[in-house]
Design a protein around this motif. Structure first.
Motif, short mmCIF file in Angstrom:
data_model
loop_
_atom_site.label_atom_id
_atom_site.label_comp_id
_atom_site.label_asym_id
_atom_site.label_seq_id
_atom_site.Cartn_x
_atom_site.Cartn_y
_atom_site.Cartn_z
N TRP A 277 0.99 -1.28 -0.14
CA TRP A 277 0.17 0.04 0.11
C TRP A 277 0.92 1.23 0.00
O TRP A 277 2.04 1.36 1.03
CB TRP A 277 -1.00 0.00 1.28
N VAL A 278 0.67 1.93 -0.98
CA VAL A 278 1.50 3.29 -0.88
C VAL A 278 1.06 4.45 -1.16
O VAL A 278 -0.18 4.64 -1.71
CB VAL A 278 2.48 3.23 -2.31
N MET A 279 1.36 5.70 -0.60
CA MET A 279 0.59 6.94 -0.45
C MET A 279 1.76 8.07 -0.80
O MET A 279 2.95 7.94 -0.36
CB MET A 279 0.00 7.11 0.90
N LEU B 75 0.23 9.86 -9.13
CA LEU B 75 -0.27 10.17 -7.66
C LEU B 75 0.31 11.53 -7.38
O LEU B 75 1.50 12.06 -7.48
CB LEU B 75 0.50 9.12 -6.85
N ASP C 212 -2.95 11.02 -2.49
CA ASP C 212 -3.30 10.06 -3.38
C ASP C 212 -2.62 8.83 -2.78
O ASP C 212 -1.36 8.68 -2.39
CB ASP C 212 -2.98 10.15 -4.74
N TYR C 213 -3.21 7.37 -2.94
CA TYR C 213 -2.92 6.16 -2.39
C TYR C 213 -3.37 5.14 -3.12
O TYR C 213 -4.39 5.10 -3.89
CB TYR C 213 -3.07 5.70 -0.70
N ASN D 79 -3.27 0.53 -3.58
CA ASN D 79 -2.81 -0.63 -3.05
C ASN D 79 -2.25 -1.76 -4.14
O ASN D 79 -3.15 -1.59 -5.38
CB ASN D 79 -4.04 -1.50 -2.33
N TRP E 196 6.95 9.57 0.04
CA TRP E 196 5.91 8.38 -0.10
C TRP E 196 6.02 7.74 1.24
O TRP E 196 6.92 7.79 2.18
CB TRP E 196 6.63 7.28 -0.98
N ALA F 203 5.01 3.87 2.43
CA ALA F 203 4.77 2.41 1.70
C ALA F 203 4.67 1.44 3.01
O ALA F 203 5.19 1.52 4.01
CB ALA F 203 5.97 2.10 1.02
#
Length: 106
Positions: free
Chosen positions: A53-55, A73, A77-78, A80, A100, A102
């Protein structure tokens, strides 16, 4: 327990991306990544055994997937990324740091 701040201690030099584990447990990891104009190598893909999962907390980036999809992104914004889905960082903002967050999990 010590209090920390994800926005502190950002690197001054951006020759390389900075990867920092914020929390690491068996099968679970939270990582901070700081980029500035960085991208993945032209050859090869990230293909993890676990989910990611990254944002984007600050900045902007583009993730590219093996099937040709691109996901842009920006702040907040995120996404999966299921395990074994091949992906790479195509672009990050060259003018300001991209921060980021993660989360890697089974």
């Amino acid at each position: 327990m010590d209090r920390h701040n994800i926005y502190q201690n950002l690197p001054d030099s951006f020759e390389h991306e900075e990867f920092s584990d914020l929390l690491s447990l068996p099968g679970f990891r939270i990582e901070r990544i700081v980029s500035k104009g960085h991208s993945s190598p032209d050859v090869g893909w990230y293909e993890q055994d676990g989910n990611e999962w990254v944002m984007v907390l600050k900045g902007a980036g583009i993730l590219e997937f093996e099937d040709g999809r691109e996901v842009h992104l920006n702040d907040g914004d995120y996404l999966n990324i299921p395990k074994r889905v091949k992906h790479k960082v195509k672009w990050t903002d060259p003018d300001s740091p991209t921060l980021w967050l993660a989360v890697f999990y089974p």
